[in-house]
Design an enzyme around this catalytic site. Structure first.
Site, PDB file in Angstrom:
ATOM      1  N   ASP A  28       0.758  -1.302  -0.095  1.00 34.31           N
ATOM      2  CA  ASP A  28       0.034  -0.017  -0.174  1.00 34.31           C
ATOM      3  C   ASP A  28       0.884   1.192  -0.128  1.00 34.31           C
ATOM      4  O   ASP A  28       1.761   1.451   0.968  1.00 34.31           O
ATOM      5  CB  ASP A  28      -0.884  -0.036   1.206  1.00 34.31           C
ATOM      6  CG  ASP A  28      -1.961   0.995   1.168  1.00 34.31           C
ATOM      7  OD1 ASP A  28      -1.755   1.755   0.438  1.00 34.31           O
ATOM      8  OD2 ASP A  28      -3.092   0.675   1.803  1.00 34.31           O
ATOM      9  N   THR A  64      -7.106   4.281  -1.498  1.00 35.58           N
ATOM     10  CA  THR A  64      -6.853   2.645  -1.048  1.00 35.58           C
ATOM     11  C   THR A  64      -7.941   1.651  -1.627  1.00 35.58           C
ATOM     12  O   THR A  64      -7.697   0.905  -2.286  1.00 35.58           O
ATOM     13  CB  THR A  64      -6.390   2.600   0.352  1.00 35.58           C
ATOM     14  OG1 THR A  64      -5.109   3.319   0.699  1.00 35.58           O
ATOM     15  CG2 THR A  64      -6.176   1.125   0.667  1.00 35.58           C
ATOM     16  N   ASN A  85     -12.907   5.857  -0.034  1.00 32.47           N
ATOM     17  CA  ASN A  85     -12.791   5.265   1.193  1.00 32.47           C
ATOM     18  C   ASN A  85     -13.889   5.289   2.028  1.00 32.47           C
ATOM     19  O   ASN A  85     -14.336   4.178   2.791  1.00 32.47           O
ATOM     20  CB  ASN A  85     -11.549   5.398   2.119  1.00 32.47           C
ATOM     21  CG  ASN A  85     -10.339   5.153   1.376  1.00 32.47           C
ATOM     22  OD1 ASN A  85     -10.371   4.199   0.599  1.00 32.47           O
ATOM     23  ND2 ASN A  85      -9.295   5.842   1.725  1.00 32.47           N
ATOM     24  N   TYR A 149      -9.031  -9.073   8.385  1.00 31.40           N
ATOM     25  CA  TYR A 149      -8.063  -8.092   8.621  1.00 31.40           C
ATOM     26  C   TYR A 149      -7.897  -7.440   9.847  1.00 31.40           C
ATOM     27  O   TYR A 149      -8.650  -7.275  10.679  1.00 31.40           O
ATOM     28  CB  TYR A 149      -8.428  -6.852   7.539  1.00 31.40           C
ATOM     29  CG  TYR A 149      -7.533  -5.677   7.857  1.00 31.40           C
ATOM     30  CD1 TYR A 149      -6.269  -5.973   6.958  1.00 31.40           C
ATOM     31  CD2 TYR A 149      -7.634  -4.393   8.533  1.00 31.40           C
ATOM     32  CE1 TYR A 149      -5.104  -5.153   6.951  1.00 31.40           C
ATOM     33  CE2 TYR A 149      -6.454  -3.525   8.307  1.00 31.40           C
ATOM     34  CZ  TYR A 149      -5.176  -3.818   7.629  1.00 31.40           C
ATOM     35  OH  TYR A 149      -4.159  -2.838   7.729  1.00 31.40           O
ATOM     36  N   ASP A 185       2.428   3.267   3.350  1.00 34.61           N
ATOM     37  CA  ASP A 185       1.364   4.019   3.044  1.00 34.61           C
ATOM     38  C   ASP A 185       1.077   4.569   4.531  1.00 34.61           C
ATOM     39  O   ASP A 185       1.083   5.823   4.793  1.00 34.61           O
ATOM     40  CB  ASP A 185       0.015   3.279   3.018  1.00 34.61           C
ATOM     41  CG  ASP A 185      -1.365   4.238   2.770  1.00 34.61           C
ATOM     42  OD1 ASP A 185      -1.307   4.995   1.897  1.00 34.61           O
ATOM     43  OD2 ASP A 185      -2.235   4.119   3.859  1.00 34.61           O
ATOM     44  N   ASP A 232      -1.462   0.220  -4.769  1.00 32.57           N
ATOM     45  CA  ASP A 232      -2.728   0.748  -4.763  1.00 32.57           C
ATOM     46  C   ASP A 232      -2.528   2.219  -5.428  1.00 32.57           C
ATOM     47  O   ASP A 232      -3.632   2.775  -6.166  1.00 32.57           O
ATOM     48  CB  ASP A 232      -3.711   0.708  -3.854  1.00 32.57           C
ATOM     49  CG  ASP A 232      -3.021   1.199  -2.536  1.00 32.57           C
ATOM     50  OD1 ASP A 232      -1.996   1.511  -2.566  1.00 32.57           O
ATOM     51  OD2 ASP A 232      -3.944   1.472  -1.655  1.00 32.57           O
ATOM     52  N   HIS A 233      -1.585   3.217  -5.125  1.00 34.02           N
ATOM     53  CA  HIS A 233      -1.397   4.612  -5.437  1.00 34.02           C
ATOM     54  C   HIS A 233      -0.032   5.029  -4.858  1.00 34.02           C
ATOM     55  O   HIS A 233       0.752   4.070  -4.279  1.00 34.02           O
ATOM     56  CB  HIS A 233      -2.286   5.156  -4.869  1.00 34.02           C
ATOM     57  CG  HIS A 233      -2.430   5.095  -3.119  1.00 34.02           C
ATOM     58  ND1 HIS A 233      -1.674   5.488  -2.348  1.00 34.02           N
ATOM     59  CD2 HIS A 233      -3.533   4.201  -2.562  1.00 34.02           C
ATOM     60  CE1 HIS A 233      -1.993   5.052  -1.069  1.00 34.02           C
ATOM     61  NE2 HIS A 233      -3.097   4.362  -1.209  1.00 34.02           N
ATOM     62  N   HIS A 338      -2.653  11.209  -0.941  1.00 39.56           N
ATOM     63  CA  HIS A 338      -3.014  10.697  -1.973  1.00 39.56           C
ATOM     64  C   HIS A 338      -4.476  10.841  -2.268  1.00 39.56           C
ATOM     65  O   HIS A 338      -5.064  11.236  -1.268  1.00 39.56           O
ATOM     66  CB  HIS A 338      -2.545   9.179  -2.171  1.00 39.56           C
ATOM     67  CG  HIS A 338      -3.106   8.258  -1.019  1.00 39.56           C
ATOM     68  ND1 HIS A 338      -4.063   7.625  -1.202  1.00 39.56           N
ATOM     69  CD2 HIS A 338      -2.452   8.031   0.216  1.00 39.56           C
ATOM     70  CE1 HIS A 338      -4.556   6.988  -0.078  1.00 39.56           C
ATOM     71  NE2 HIS A 338      -3.584   6.960   0.571  1.00 39.56           N
TER      72      HIS A 338
END
Length: 400
Positions: A28, A64, A85, A149, A185, A232-233, A338
């Site tokens: 990430d 994300t 998000n 998660y 991230d 992802d970015h 981001h």
């Protein structure tokens, strides 16, 4: 009879062995140029043994959850449904929040078909050691094996979990697995992309990449698993003086602010929509305001009723905030962010792939993350969904 059973067992085993293996790893917020800092020896070795791209372009907004969905579905956020998000369905008065397990696990929000759904339907077992959308409550829409998660789960534990899956008996073993790490991230937001803390995060994830391959080698699968590293970015530096208080501009209009900091979406009272738009248009400075249906086509961010009536897109590095957001930024340091224009190189991630299906020592230009889904379908020789935005012809040249 015994011979027949033995024959069937051998046939099933050979069929399982003939299926490819793919491990899709997300770092990430790992920006496209983080490997240019001379601190990633493992990733350097991996890329020379496989394929690497100049960058991996995210979809807009470059956030994300929308982009993990774009990677796994091959669709733009306006089409797969996860437009931010956090967002709201104003017609049903329901909210999706990335930190709310009830909404994140509700399949109604996910309009696209994740690759694990496509694969499972066509006879391929899959697994997810963390990936947005993998924990949906509908059993037929998630992988065979799923880990819930847990942000603080040790990275070594995650790798061991994947290796354990790959050591299952052939008939139970997943052939497609996702794996997720957040270090770059987290540190990018807290300290900025040019900080020593981000450099330490880059080194840590490089060690993770090395461990993945050393563990695969221990179980004699290093050369049989296709490992794809993506992000992802990217991330850009943030400065406190680059703040626009949008709520102050719209004082007295009773607007609903549904997102802020980077992309901001606003729902004004219906009878004030044009008035609010005109006022924002007059105050355009380091941002652009659009009616939803007028958002530039290259963003692919208008064809979805979940997107509010007004969309504000700031220049790179600028923050669009409410009064509450301004006060929070005065007390909490934010070094990077981001979500900006996905065409800006700072928002691009990285792509490296190594394995039996990929070319060796092959360097290509920028790839689009929506093309990864059709690439996976090609590797497994299965039929993709017909409504995806990704195109195989833009990416299949990296395969042998």
């Amino acid at each position: 009879m015994k011979k027949l059973i033995l024959f069937l067992f051998i046939s099933i085993s050979l069929l399982a062995q003939s299926k490819p293996y793919v491990l899709l790893v997300s770092f990430d917020g790992f920006r496209w140029d983080y490997m240019n800092r001379g601190i990633t020896p493992n990733l350097e070795k991996i890329k020379k043994e496989g394929v690497w791209a100049l960058s991996l372009q995210p979809t807009f907004p470059s956030k994300t959850f929308p982009n993990h969905q774009s990677i796994i579905t091959g669709m733009y956020p306006e089409n797969h449904g996860i437009i931010a998000n956090s967002f709201e369905d104003k017609y049903k008065n329901e909210v999706y929040r990335m930190n709310d397990s009830n909404s994140v696990n509700n399949a109604k929000w996910y309009w696209g078909e994740a690759f694990w759904e496509t694969a499972e339907r066509q006879g391929i077992k899959t697994a997810s050691y963390f990936w947005p959308g993998s924990e949906v409550k509908l059993s037929y829409r998630k992988p065979t094996y799923v880990e819930a998660y847990e942000h603080t789960r040790p990275y070594d534990t995650r790798i061991k979990g994947v290796i354990k899956w790959l050591q299952l008996p052939q008939e139970k073993r997943p052939h497609f697995i996702t794996l997720y790490f957040s270090e770059t991230d987290s540190k990018g937001h807290a300290f900025g992309p040019n900080s020593k803390e981000v450099n330490e995060a880059i080194k840590l994830l490089d060690e993770v990449a090395g461990k993945i391959f050393s563990k695969l080698e221990e179980i004699n699968m290093k050369d049989s698993v296709n490992v794809i590293f993506v992000s992802d970015h990217g991330m850009t530096e943030i400065f406190k003086e680059r703040v626009i208080n949008v709520e102050k501009i719209l004082a007295g209009y009773n607007c609903k602010f549904l997102d802020e900091s980077v992309l901001m979406t606003i729902e004004p009272p219906k009878d004030k929509l044009k008035e609010v738009y005109d006022l924002l248009k007059k105050n355009e400075n380091h941002f652009k305001v659009y009616y939803r249906h007028e958002v530039p086509e290259y963003f692919h961010f208008s064809n979805n009723y979940l997107i509010p009536s007004l969309v504000l897109i700031p220049d790179i590095g600028w923050n669009l905030l409410t009064e509450k957001g301004v006060k929070r930024m005065e007390t909490v340091y934010v070094g990077g962010n981001h979500g900006y224009d996905n065409n800006h190189l700072d928002m691009h991630g990285f792509f490296i792939a190594r394995g039996p299906n990929f070319k060796k020592n092959y360097f290509t230009g920028s790839l689009k993350n929506i093309d990864i889904y059709p690439l996976l379908c090609k590797i497994f020789n299965i039929i993709p969904r017909s409504n995806i935005d990704g195109k195989l012809e833009r990416i299949e040249f990296i395969l042998k």
